[in-house]
Design a protein around this motif. Structure first.
Motif, PDB file in Angstrom:
ATOM      1  N   GLY A 138      17.673 -13.641  10.288  1.00 24.51           N
ATOM      2  CA  GLY A 138      17.799 -12.578  11.279  1.00 24.51           C
ATOM      3  C   GLY A 138      17.039 -11.315  10.920  1.00 24.51           C
ATOM      4  N   TRP A 139      16.991 -10.403  11.896  1.00 26.62           N
ATOM      5  CA  TRP A 139      16.337  -9.120  11.674  1.00 26.62           C
ATOM      6  C   TRP A 139      17.144  -8.323  10.663  1.00 26.62           C
ATOM      7  N   GLY A 140      16.479  -7.870   9.624  1.00 26.94           N
ATOM      8  CA  GLY A 140      17.156  -7.136   8.567  1.00 26.94           C
ATOM      9  C   GLY A 140      17.804  -8.032   7.527  1.00 26.94           C
ATOM     10  N   GLY A 141      17.681  -9.335   7.685  1.00 28.18           N
ATOM     11  CA  GLY A 141      18.291 -10.280   6.747  1.00 28.18           C
ATOM     12  C   GLY A 141      17.405 -10.634   5.571  1.00 28.18           C
ATOM     13  N   PHE A 142      16.234 -10.016   5.513  1.00 28.80           N
ATOM     14  CA  PHE A 142      15.340 -10.242   4.378  1.00 28.80           C
ATOM     15  C   PHE A 142      14.395  -9.045   4.277  1.00 28.80           C
ATOM     16  N   ASP A 143      13.870  -8.832   3.076  1.00 30.72           N
ATOM     17  CA  ASP A 143      12.869  -7.790   2.841  1.00 30.72           C
ATOM     18  C   ASP A 143      11.663  -8.411   2.168  1.00 30.72           C
ATOM     19  N   ILE A 144      10.480  -7.971   2.567  1.00 31.15           N
ATOM     20  CA  ILE A 144       9.235  -8.379   1.926  1.00 31.15           C
ATOM     21  C   ILE A 144       8.615  -7.121   1.329  1.00 31.15           C
ATOM     22  N   THR A 145       8.430  -7.115   0.020  1.00 29.73           N
ATOM     23  CA  THR A 145       7.902  -5.948  -0.681  1.00 29.73           C
ATOM     24  C   THR A 145       6.663  -6.341  -1.468  1.00 29.73           C
ATOM     25  N   VAL A 146       5.578  -5.596  -1.286  1.00 31.23           N
ATOM     26  CA  VAL A 146       4.396  -5.796  -2.117  1.00 31.23           C
ATOM     27  C   VAL A 146       4.643  -5.024  -3.413  1.00 31.23           C
ATOM     28  N   VAL A 147       4.802  -5.760  -4.506  1.00 29.17           N
ATOM     29  CA  VAL A 147       5.098  -5.167  -5.801  1.00 29.17           C
ATOM     30  C   VAL A 147       3.834  -4.544  -6.396  1.00 29.17           C
ATOM     31  N   SER A 148       2.726  -5.249  -6.255  1.00 28.73           N
ATOM     32  CA  SER A 148       1.458  -4.715  -6.748  1.00 28.73           C
ATOM     33  C   SER A 148       0.306  -5.366  -5.999  1.00 28.73           C
ATOM     34  N   SER A 149      -0.782  -4.636  -5.903  1.00 31.65           N
ATOM     35  CA  SER A 149      -2.016  -5.190  -5.347  1.00 31.65           C
ATOM     36  C   SER A 149      -3.169  -4.545  -6.093  1.00 31.65           C
ATOM     37  N   GLU A 150      -4.179  -5.343  -6.372  1.00 34.52           N
ATOM     38  CA  GLU A 150      -5.343  -4.789  -7.053  1.00 34.52           C
ATOM     39  C   GLU A 150      -6.603  -5.492  -6.574  1.00 34.52           C
ATOM     40  N   LEU A 151      -7.652  -4.726  -6.517  1.00 38.42           N
ATOM     41  CA  LEU A 151      -8.955  -5.253  -6.173  1.00 38.42           C
ATOM     42  C   LEU A 151      -9.487  -5.985  -7.395  1.00 38.42           C
ATOM     43  N   ALA A 152      -9.697  -7.282  -7.272  1.00 38.80           N
ATOM     44  CA  ALA A 152     -10.155  -8.087  -8.403  1.00 38.80           C
ATOM     45  C   ALA A 152     -11.679  -8.212  -8.433  1.00 38.80           C
ATOM     46  N   PHE A 153     -12.306  -8.157  -7.261  1.00 46.18           N
ATOM     47  CA  PHE A 153     -13.761  -8.289  -7.197  1.00 46.18           C
ATOM     48  C   PHE A 153     -14.269  -7.680  -5.903  1.00 46.18           C
ATOM     49  N   ASP A 154     -15.393  -6.984  -5.997  1.00 41.89           N
ATOM     50  CA  ASP A 154     -16.054  -6.421  -4.830  1.00 41.89           C
ATOM     51  C   ASP A 154     -17.546  -6.481  -5.109  1.00 41.89           C
ATOM     52  N   GLY A 155     -18.241  -7.369  -4.422  1.00 41.28           N
ATOM     53  CA  GLY A 155     -19.662  -7.545  -4.687  1.00 41.28           C
ATOM     54  C   GLY A 155     -20.433  -7.942  -3.446  1.00 41.28           C
ATOM     55  N   ILE A 156     -21.698  -8.188  -3.651  1.00 45.52           N
ATOM     56  CA  ILE A 156     -22.591  -8.594  -2.575  1.00 45.52           C
ATOM     57  C   ILE A 156     -22.855 -10.091  -2.703  1.00 45.52           C
ATOM     58  N   ASN A 157     -22.773 -10.788  -1.601  1.00 45.20           N
ATOM     59  CA  ASN A 157     -23.055 -12.219  -1.538  1.00 45.20           C
ATOM     60  C   ASN A 157     -24.226 -12.401  -0.572  1.00 45.20           C
ATOM     61  N   ILE A 158     -25.279 -13.034  -1.045  1.00 40.84           N
ATOM     62  CA  ILE A 158     -26.429 -13.291  -0.173  1.00 40.84           C
ATOM     63  C   ILE A 158     -26.457 -14.774   0.140  1.00 40.84           C
TER      64      ILE A 158
END
Length: 182
Positions: free
Chosen positions: A44-64
């Motif tokens: 039901g609504w309010g019967g669960f919570d979703i929490t992002v504990v951590s997020s990090e950028l692991a890679f950011d590059g150029i792909n050709i």
């Protein structure tokens, strides 16, 4: 405590094949929107919570690829799924992580898609701890059959009342009413 009806759904039904999608390698999975839908249906609504504990950028590059420059981005996310009983008391917490990547000409779209992919993957990995309705059975060679028939913990032992019909009315055979082998 979860209600008997909630436990019944978690413990007694096979996975509906229409909910399973195949990836490029042929492995079955349940989409994140469907996991959220099922969480709402059961808790039901309010019967669960979703929490992002951590997020990090692991890679950011150029792909050709094919002479076209695209942004390639990968995020790692850890998510916590908290399940509550009808009175709002926490009955279970699951934490897991995933990485998600995207290749896109737009830097904004690449970051958006990669982050959402990682968040979706982490949520699905948390939810799989709730059993077959959330894809646990798929880890058993793609099986749709219920893999958690009973528990000695909360809600157990759980045995479905024998109605004599042997069917849920949906054309699916119910799992065995015998307790799991402990």
């Amino acid at each position: 405590m979860l209600t008997r009806a909630q436990l019944a759904v978690l413990a007694t039904f096979h996975l509906d094949p229409s909910r399973v999608v195949k990836d490029q390698r042929g492995n079955g999975y349940i989409e994140a929107w469907d996991v959220r839908r099922r969480l709402l249906e059961i808790f039901g609504w309010g019967g669960f919570d979703i929490t992002v504990v951590s997020s990090e950028l692991a890679f950011d590059g150029i792909n050709i690829r094919d002479g076209q420059e695209r942004r390639e981005v990968v995020y790692r996310v850890v998510t916590r799924l908290t399940i509550k009983d009808p009175d709002g008391y926490v009955v279970a917490t699951f934490e897991d992580g995933a990485a998600g990547g995207a290749i896109n000409p737009s830097i904004e779209d690449a970051h958006d898609q990669a982050l959402k992919s990682a968040m979706s993957g982490a949520l699905k990995r948390c939810a799989v701890n709730l059993g077959t309705q959330f894809g646990l059975s798929l880890y058993n060679d793609g099986s749709l059959k219920n893999v958690v028939r009973d528990t000695l913990g909360h809600g157990g032992p759980f045995r479905v009342a024998n109605t004599g019909s042997g069917s849920s009315g949906t054309g699916e055979t119910e799992p065995s009413n015998e307790p799991a082998n402990f």
